[in-house]
Each structure stands twice: as structure tokens, then as C-alpha cells.
Write an enzyme that holds these catalytic residues in place. Sequence first.
Site, PDB file in Angstrom:
ATOM      1  N   TYR A 123       1.354  10.143  11.892  1.00 53.26           N
ATOM      2  CA  TYR A 123       0.583   8.916  11.687  1.00 53.26           C
ATOM      3  C   TYR A 123       1.190   8.081  10.563  1.00 53.26           C
ATOM      4  O   TYR A 123       1.376   6.877  10.695  1.00 53.26           O
ATOM      5  CB  TYR A 123      -0.879   9.251  11.362  1.00 53.26           C
TER       6      TYR A 123
ATOM      7  N   HIS B 154       0.837  -1.199   0.000  1.00 51.89           N
ATOM      8  CA  HIS B 154       0.000   0.000   0.000  1.00 51.89           C
ATOM      9  C   HIS B 154       0.876   1.254   0.000  1.00 51.89           C
ATOM     10  O   HIS B 154       2.077   1.175   0.224  1.00 51.89           O
ATOM     11  CB  HIS B 154      -0.958   0.023   1.189  1.00 51.89           C
TER      12      HIS B 154
ATOM     13  N   HIS C  80       0.845   5.418   1.376  1.00 54.15           N
ATOM     14  CA  HIS C  80       0.253   6.543   2.089  1.00 54.15           C
ATOM     15  C   HIS C  80       0.728   7.802   1.386  1.00 54.15           C
ATOM     16  O   HIS C  80       1.925   8.056   1.304  1.00 54.15           O
ATOM     17  CB  HIS C  80       0.718   6.595   3.542  1.00 54.15           C
TER      18      HIS C  80
END
Length: 91
Positions: free
Chosen positions: A84, A18, A20
Site C-alpha cells: 500500500y 506527507h 508514510h
Amino acid sequence: MCDEYNYEILSLHISPDHVHLFLSAHPKHAPSEIVRAVKSITAGEMWQQHKPLLQEYLWGGGFWEESYYVGTAGDVSTSTIEQYIERTEHV
């Protein structure tokens, strides 16, 4: 690509399964339009640069999954979102 569309990448982390991507864009750009542009252009670039390898691993499939998650920063600071992303890089 981001220069062309006036997007600013604030943070980026690439994991094996993935990505971000935290970016800033003018409110006139719908989040779905941003995702479509990023996925389409990056997939095209990856196919141009790595076609033999990608054909071996992605036969019959696309480069990106159709799904995605979009969130807006709202009252959350840029620093909080970047932290985050950094914390989840090992997930």
C-alpha cells in the site's frame, strides 16, 4: 531514535507533503505516544541540521502538522501494508 525507543521501521516513504511510516512497537507504547516522539525528535533534528532553510519556509509555523493518522495492522500482513505504501508513493 527508533533504537532508543525500541521501534522497528518496517517501511518508510517520504513525499513532499506527507510521510508514510510503518513501524513495529511494543504494545505498551500508545500510538499517540509513538507519533509524539517521532514528530518531536525528527523536528528537532531537522531544525538542528537545516535551521536557516526551515526558518525561511516555516516562519511562524511548526515543522509537522498537528494532525496525523494511525492505523494498526491487526490481521493485515506486513507485506500488504508495505505494498500500500509503495502504491501510494506517487499520490
